[in-house]
Design an enzyme around this catalytic site. Structure first.
Site, PDB file in Angstrom:
ATOM      1  N   HIS A 102       0.822  -1.214   0.000  1.00  0.00           N
ATOM      2  CA  HIS A 102       0.000   0.000   0.000  1.00  0.00           C
ATOM      3  C   HIS A 102       0.849   1.254   0.000  1.00  0.00           C
ATOM      4  CE1 HIS A 102       0.767   0.505   4.326  1.00  0.00           C
ATOM      5  NE2 HIS A 102       0.535  -0.783   4.447  1.00  0.00           N
ATOM      6  N   HIS A 128       7.133   7.439   4.721  1.00  0.00           N
ATOM      7  CA  HIS A 128       6.450   6.808   3.594  1.00  0.00           C
ATOM      8  C   HIS A 128       5.707   7.874   2.803  1.00  0.00           C
ATOM      9  CE1 HIS A 128       3.526   6.567   6.986  1.00  0.00           C
ATOM     10  NE2 HIS A 128       2.676   6.947   6.048  1.00  0.00           N
ATOM     11  N   HIS A 130       2.447   9.169   0.123  1.00  0.00           N
ATOM     12  CA  HIS A 130       1.077   9.026  -0.363  1.00  0.00           C
ATOM     13  C   HIS A 130       0.903   9.916  -1.589  1.00  0.00           C
ATOM     14  CE1 HIS A 130      -0.558   6.932   3.223  1.00  0.00           C
ATOM     15  NE2 HIS A 130       0.356   7.649   3.876  1.00  0.00           N
ATOM     16  N   HIS A 147       5.145  11.347   4.948  1.00  0.00           N
ATOM     17  CA  HIS A 147       4.921  11.287   6.393  1.00  0.00           C
ATOM     18  C   HIS A 147       6.181  10.783   7.079  1.00  0.00           C
ATOM     19  CE1 HIS A 147       0.277  10.703   5.785  1.00  0.00           C
ATOM     20  NE2 HIS A 147       0.691  11.939   5.534  1.00  0.00           N
TER      21      HIS A 147
END
Length: 275
Positions: A102, A128, A130, A147
């Site tokens: 993900h 990570h 997004h 993040h």
């Protein structure tokens, strides 16, 4: 009598050792690693709207009152004109790059330094990405968001977020491109990415939003301190494409929808009129 006292002291010391060092000190025990348990497909059987129904341990995803991400609308932000800077003390450390399915996660395996929030020290654990952004500013969605996850000794969490627009290449991400390319669509693959200095991630110390929210993936734990840099950065189209290709097709857009703010306080720290 002396032997009994010595044995008691040794036993007490051992129990204290177990109490201190058995307490989890990273988000690896909190964030879900297996992406097959949830996804980002809107309206799907395991999509964001259903996360709280999949497991009882994830109920906060549906019923929590301090969920993230949120929109930081200037109409409701409390401005604090202050010279107070986000205090970060980072240092280079060994890292591992992990394709979690993900997202792509960069984990610092050693001591990478910390951030100080309200006199509490939070050690940097991982970063990570997004895309598009999860947080928005006055309704604006950005192309990417990173993040940086920090954890205190008593397992409290602080996350620093930086928002990106399409433009010039991000120098920090450029250092990881070869390793990310090697794990395209290789869920679970881990790559030793060497010593990396987290200070190379450009974060504004002087202008940022702060609020109390949650993790943005299951189990959506709350009481997370969020600090969102107001100074946006740039990422190239090719870099963004690489991050999306590295994860499975369904997670190319791995952003949780905006959550109700429930009248939570959002504070902007910084000088100048721009929120």
């Amino acid at each position: 009598m002396m032997n009994m006292q010595s044995n008691f002291i040794l036993t007490l010391g051992y129990l204290l050792f177990l109490l201190i060092f058995s307490h989890p000190s990273s988000t690896q025990a909190q964030e879900v690693e297996d992406e097959r348990e949830f996804d980002y497909e809107r309206g799907g059987p395991i999509g964001p709207e259903r996360w709280g129904e999949i497991k009882k341990e994830w109920r906060l995803c549906s019923y929590g009152t301090m969920q993230s991400p949120i929109d930081t609308s200037s109409q409701r932000v409390k401005k604090v004109v202050s010279s107070y800077n986000m205090y970060r003390k980072y240092k280079p450390s060994n890292t591992t790059l992990n394709n979690r399915g993900h997202d792509i996660t960069l984990q610092w395996d050693g001591d990478a330094g910390s951030v100080l929030v309200d006199d509490t020290e939070y050690a940097l654990k991982q970063a990570h990405w997004h895309s598009p952004s999860e947080h928005t500013i006055n309704g604006k969605i950005y192309d990417m968001e990173i993040h940086l996850v920090h954890v205190s000794i008593d397992n409290k969490i602080t996350v620093i977020a930086v928002l990106y627009n399409i433009g010039k290449s991000d120098p920090f991400l450029s250092k990881l491109e070869v390793n990310i390319t090697s794990m395209i669509d290789q869920k679970g693959k881990r790559v030793d990415s060497g010593i990396i200095d987290p200070s190379d991630i450009r974060i504004s110390r002087r202008k940022y939003y702060r609020y109390i929210g949650s993790l943005t993936i299951p189990p959506c734990i709350e009481e997370v301190v969020w600090m969102i840099s107001r100074e946006t950065r740039t990422v190239s189209k090719d870099q963004l494409k690489l991050l999306r290709e590295a994860v499975h097709d369904y997670a190319e857009n791995n952003a949780r929808p905006i959550q109700p703010d429930n009248k939570r306080d959002v504070v902007f720290y910084g000088q100048g009129s721009r929120l």
